[in-house]
Design a protein around this motif. Structure first.
Motif, PDB file in Angstrom:
ATOM      1  N   PRO A 127     -43.791  57.774 -43.354  1.00 47.25           N
ATOM      2  CA  PRO A 127     -44.553  59.004 -43.094  1.00 47.25           C
ATOM      3  C   PRO A 127     -43.875  59.898 -42.059  1.00 47.25           C
ATOM      4  O   PRO A 127     -43.965  61.123 -42.140  1.00 47.25           O
ATOM      5  CB  PRO A 127     -45.897  58.475 -42.577  1.00 47.25           C
ATOM      6  CG  PRO A 127     -46.008  57.099 -43.136  1.00 47.25           C
ATOM      7  CD  PRO A 127     -44.605  56.559 -43.166  1.00 47.25           C
ATOM      8  N   ARG A 131     -42.836  64.026 -42.447  1.00 48.43           N
ATOM      9  CA  ARG A 131     -43.232  65.115 -41.547  1.00 48.43           C
ATOM     10  C   ARG A 131     -42.032  65.933 -41.083  1.00 48.43           C
ATOM     11  O   ARG A 131     -42.151  67.132 -40.839  1.00 48.43           O
ATOM     12  CB  ARG A 131     -43.954  64.551 -40.326  1.00 48.43           C
ATOM     13  CG  ARG A 131     -45.295  63.914 -40.613  1.00 48.43           C
ATOM     14  CD  ARG A 131     -46.113  63.755 -39.351  1.00 48.43           C
ATOM     15  NE  ARG A 131     -45.416  63.007 -38.315  1.00 48.43           N
ATOM     16  CZ  ARG A 131     -45.509  61.690 -38.151  1.00 48.43           C
ATOM     17  NH1 ARG A 131     -46.254  60.986 -38.978  1.00 48.43           N
ATOM     18  NH2 ARG A 131     -44.848  61.085 -37.185  1.00 48.43           N
ATOM     19  N   GLY A 139     -44.338  67.809 -47.599  1.00 53.88           N
ATOM     20  CA  GLY A 139     -45.303  66.762 -47.888  1.00 53.88           C
ATOM     21  C   GLY A 139     -44.659  65.637 -48.657  1.00 53.88           C
ATOM     22  O   GLY A 139     -43.435  65.544 -48.783  1.00 53.88           O
ATOM     23  N   VAL A 140     -45.500  64.762 -49.191  1.00 54.05           N
ATOM     24  CA  VAL A 140     -45.009  63.575 -49.894  1.00 54.05           C
ATOM     25  C   VAL A 140     -44.150  63.961 -51.089  1.00 54.05           C
ATOM     26  O   VAL A 140     -43.058  63.432 -51.309  1.00 54.05           O
ATOM     27  CB  VAL A 140     -46.192  62.699 -50.344  1.00 54.05           C
ATOM     28  CG1 VAL A 140     -45.710  61.526 -51.188  1.00 54.05           C
ATOM     29  CG2 VAL A 140     -46.976  62.202 -49.146  1.00 54.05           C
ATOM     30  N   THR A 198     -50.341  64.204 -45.017  1.00 56.42           N
ATOM     31  CA  THR A 198     -49.317  63.353 -44.414  1.00 56.42           C
ATOM     32  C   THR A 198     -49.729  62.843 -43.040  1.00 56.42           C
ATOM     33  O   THR A 198     -49.336  61.740 -42.635  1.00 56.42           O
ATOM     34  CB  THR A 198     -47.993  64.139 -44.306  1.00 56.42           C
ATOM     35  OG1 THR A 198     -47.677  64.681 -45.590  1.00 56.42           O
ATOM     36  CG2 THR A 198     -46.863  63.229 -43.882  1.00 56.42           C
TER      37      THR A 198
END
Length: 822
Positions: A127, A131, A139-140, A198
């Motif tokens: 994660p 970021r 984002g992801v 996130t």
């Protein structure tokens, strides 16, 4: 009901299973700094069983025993010794950057919890990396597009394709709950925010194919996300020119209650205004998510995940000029607009989860969720265009302007589309550890889907004063050369009203087994899924349909000097149709659309090694998929329009590779490449490229820092994809148009100054209340490449030539970002 030992052995004979590896080593690594935050070389780093020395950059890596408290000693000839106690789990990589100075000896203890290294073909994503990595739509999904098997050629969209699949063939779970995208969105700039926040994420795993039976009924991939269960109070804020986010998490005094909540706001004006179309653009994307946990006792846990999101998209185009053609024959399309578009997507989502764990070998879960979306898409836009030659004479007063018109015309687009969808899910799951080497998982699930949809879309095209009908109608209008006797007809006309309900029952059984072949360890996973569903539309029911999907995976981890893992996966993957797949080009619903069926063969290899005395890992996979009952489609930006007739077969094959490691000491980067080919055969007419035939993909995610200024860090996200098919009109016969878009090339860069994090900034008193703070500068599309997502087709009235005018994506854009956490 229980199984006796004989029945259990009988069941084991038919279903194989596997668990993950249990290693007995872990690693601690980092950069040793002095009190001026400068790297220190020749520092001896030792434990009871091993030792190493920092290099010229102050970097070290030490292998230690896992599941045991180990004392790490940092010693240097001119600096104070520092001692650190750590207890790591097997195969954990823990980063620690100690500061050696003149203060007294420091003794600390930390216990790291986390997942073992994945060996089942999944890719774990940090994660923290998500970021930090820059992207027009961070984002992801921004990071997923750089991983094995996945690709995306639209930076404004969170959608991605995986190994020849389309946007609708990817599963996304948050805390074991499937989440959905809005239905009506047709342009990447309308998407706004991904569902995944996130700031709330704990773990992310991505599977690009050959995944286990415990995951749902889709053909391409799985993105499995887990949100954090807070243990203490934390809060954070991020603000940039594109929006911002805040989050807070905490736990009650008795440790029974915990909550994590995040709020996000997004505004894409900065990106959209960099495009060729001059607009008055007023977007607003806002969402709130919250996860509430309650631990009743050691056996019972309850949680609730809630989300409210509203995307409002107001768009008033004014003018556009697109230059294309060649240097010797420059051409431009100039458009003046009237009208506007007003879209709104409001989503409410809630999920309740109860976990009962009577003992360490058995666990039961009850999951209930509801997803409700209300969407509208209203627009009336008149585009009056000129297609002409551009004055290319430098120094001319009209340089760059259209001086001779080859064609003129107008286009009026109208839509009044409304959709109201409710999806309710109830599921019960069980996990049972039979012994040290065997485990079983099962589930029973019911989905109820109700979609109320009204589609009213039409388009009228006029060229040189003469109305053009849809070419598929067979009318020929070549005025003024010949008179036209056919009827007046719109270029496109879709009108439908649907009230669709779908009832689904699904189940799976998944077994895992670990064993030995001599000194080598192997893992076998096998399982089966089944689903039954019935579709009704406007009071008429289709046939009751059923799928059966067995899957298996074999993993071998040899006890060799070099660490390697070999994987082979095979299985049948079925995708029962969702609402979008039931609705054809004319807007009507076909309740008897069949499930698309695919057989996956995936062969994988992981090789972990050291280069420059630092850890690296190379992952390679080869795959082949054959697909039947294909529901063919066209892609208009990010909206998929299905034909809803299961009229084709298809295949996909390719290879993927990913090299990741510490190209820069203490910082992970990776390089990904892939080749695929996918074709379909519609009604026996022969093979042609599918809309997702990406062919080549290269991606680099690189992180760096200045050795003498470790607070200054750089992040680079670079993607190259060869052009997709889709440069043809949406109405065209796919066999007559196999035109490809230009290659997609993009580089996003970010530069951050770290005021404080886990390793830096502790000496700054004004940051005493913060755990992290950074200020970043981002450059999107650093080299200002002109990437296109679709073509606008315009006819030259004199030569009857059709020109594909590219619709370009975002140009070079700059952004500032401030992040802080306490």
């Amino acid at each position: 009901m229980s199984l006796n030992s004989k029945s259990m052995r009988y069941l084991l004979f038919f279903i194989l299973f596997s668990t993950f590896s249990i290693a007995q080593k872990a690693r601690i690594k980092g950069i040793v700094l002095d009190e001026n935050k400068q790297p220190v070389q020749k520092v001896t780093v030792s434990s009871q069983t091993s030792n190493t020395v920092t290099n010229t950059n102050g970097f070290y890596e030490l292998e230690i025993e896992a599941n045991k408290e180990v004392t790490i000693i940092y010693s240097h000839a001119t600096l104070k010794k520092s001692t650190y106690k750590v207890k790591l789990k097997p195969n954990e990589d823990f980063e620690w950057n100690p500061i050696l100075n003149e203060i007294n000896e420091v003794i600390e203890t930390v216990v790291i919890s986390g997942k073992n290294r994945k060996i089942d073909g999944g890719t774990a994503i940090s994660p923290a990396v998500i970021r930090r990595i820059p992207g027009a739509n961070p984002g992801v999904e921004n990071l997923v597009k750089t991983l094995i098997g996945a690709s995306g050629s639209n930076e404004m969209s969170t959608s991605y394709t995986v190994r020849g699949g389309n946007f609708d063939e990817n599963l996304v779970y948050v805390n074991e709950i499937e989440v959905y995208r809005p239905f009506l969105i047709r342009s990447g700039q309308q998407e706004g925010l991904s569902f995944t926040n996130t700031d709330l994420v704990q773990n992310i795993d991505f599977y690009a194919g050959g995944f286990q039976a415990k995951y749902g009924d889709k053909l391409a991939s799985v993105l499995d996300i887990a949100y954090r269960n807070p243990k203490t109070f934390h809060a954070g804020l991020e603000a940039s020119l594109l929006g911002g986010s805040i989050f807070a998490e905490g736990v009650s005094k008795n440790q029974k209650w915990s909550n994590i909540t995040g709020v996000r706001y997004r505004n894409n004006s900065l990106l959209v205004k960099s495009q060729e179309t001059e607009t008055n653009f007023r977007p607003s994307f806002l969402d709130i998510q919250s996860l509430l946990n309650f631990n009743l006792n050691t056996k019972w846990n309850f949680s609730f995940l809630g989300n409210i999101a509203q995307n409002t998209y107001d768009y008033t185009p004014i003018t556009r000029q697109t230059n294309f053609g060649t240097i010797s024959d420059p051409i431009a399309l100039v458009i003046d607009y009237e009208g506007q578009e007003k879209d709104k997507y409001t989503t409410v989502f809630g999920a309740f989860k109860a976990i009962y764990e009577p003992n360490k070998n058995n666990k039961y879960k009850l999951i209930s969720s509801a997803y409700h979306t209300v969407e509208q898409e209203y627009y009336d836009i008149l585009a009056q265009y000129r297609l002409g030659e551009v004055d290319a004479n430098i120094g001319s007063e009209t340089f760059g302007d259209v001086v001779f018109s080859r064609g003129i015309g107008s286009q009026l687009n109208h839509a009044r589309n409304n959709l109201d969808a409710l999806i309710v899910t109830n599921e019960i799951k069980g996990n049972h550890k039979l012994n040290e080497d065997n485990a079983i998982e099962w589930s029973f699930k019911h989905n109820f889907e109700n979609i109320r949809d009204r589609v009213v879309e039409w388009e009228v095209v006029d060229s040189a004063g003469f109305s053009l009908p849809n070419p598929l109608l067979g009318y020929v209008n070549d005025q003024p050369y010949n008179p036209y006797y056919g009827p007046l007809a719109p270029y496109q006309n879709v009108r439908a009203k649907n009230n669709t309900t779908i009832n689904r029952f699904s189940t799976y059984l998944n077994w895992n087994h670990e064993g030995k072949i001599g000194v080598h360890t192997y893992y076998v996973n096998a399982g089966v899924r089944g689903q039954s569903w019935l579709v009704s539309n406007n009071g008429f029911s289709g046939d009751n349909q059923f799928t059966f999907s067995p899957r298996a995976q074999f993993i071998l981890k040899p006890l060799w000097e070099k660490e390697m893992i070999f994987r082979f996966s095979v299985g049948i993957y079925n995708q029962p149709p969702f609402y979008r797949e039931l609705r054809g080009n004319d807007g009507s619903v076909n309740p008897n659309v069949k499930d698309q069926k695919s057989i996956h063969f995936v062969l994988g290899h992981d090789y972990s090694f050291k280069m420059w005395q630092r850890p690296f890992k190379f992952v390679s996979e080869a795959y082949y998929k054959t697909i039947s009952d294909v529901n063919t489609y066209t892609i208009d930006n990010v909206r998929i329009r299905y034909r809803a007739n299961n009229d084709a077969t298809a295949y996909v094959y390719g290879v993927d590779g990913r090299l990741n490691g510490e190209f820069v000491p203490g910082v992970e980067s990776w390089f990904t490449f892939g080749y695929l080919k996918t074709e379909e055969n519609q009604n026996g007419r022969g093979n042609i490229a599918r809309p997702t035939d990406q062919r080549l993909k290269f991606a680099i995610l690189f992180q760096d820092y200045m050795p003498n200024i470790p607070s200054l860090k750089m992040y680079l996200n670079l993607v190259y994809n060869t052009g997709l098919p889709g440069g043809s009109p949406a109405y065209a016969d796919a066999y007559e148009y196999q035109i490809r878009l230009n290659d997609y090339r993009r580089a996003d860069a970010g530069f951050s100054y770290i005021f404080k994090d886990a390793k830096l900034g502790a000496h700054r008193k004004w940051l005493a209340n913060f755990t992290e703070m950074s200020l970043g500068f981002e450059i999107f599309n650093m080299f200002n490449n002109q990437n296109s997502i679709t073509n606008t087709w315009v006819r030259d009235v004199y030569t009857k030539t059709q020109y594909g005018v590219p619709n370009y994506l975002t140009t070079r854009t700059f952004n500032l970002k401030l992040s802080m956490r306490i």
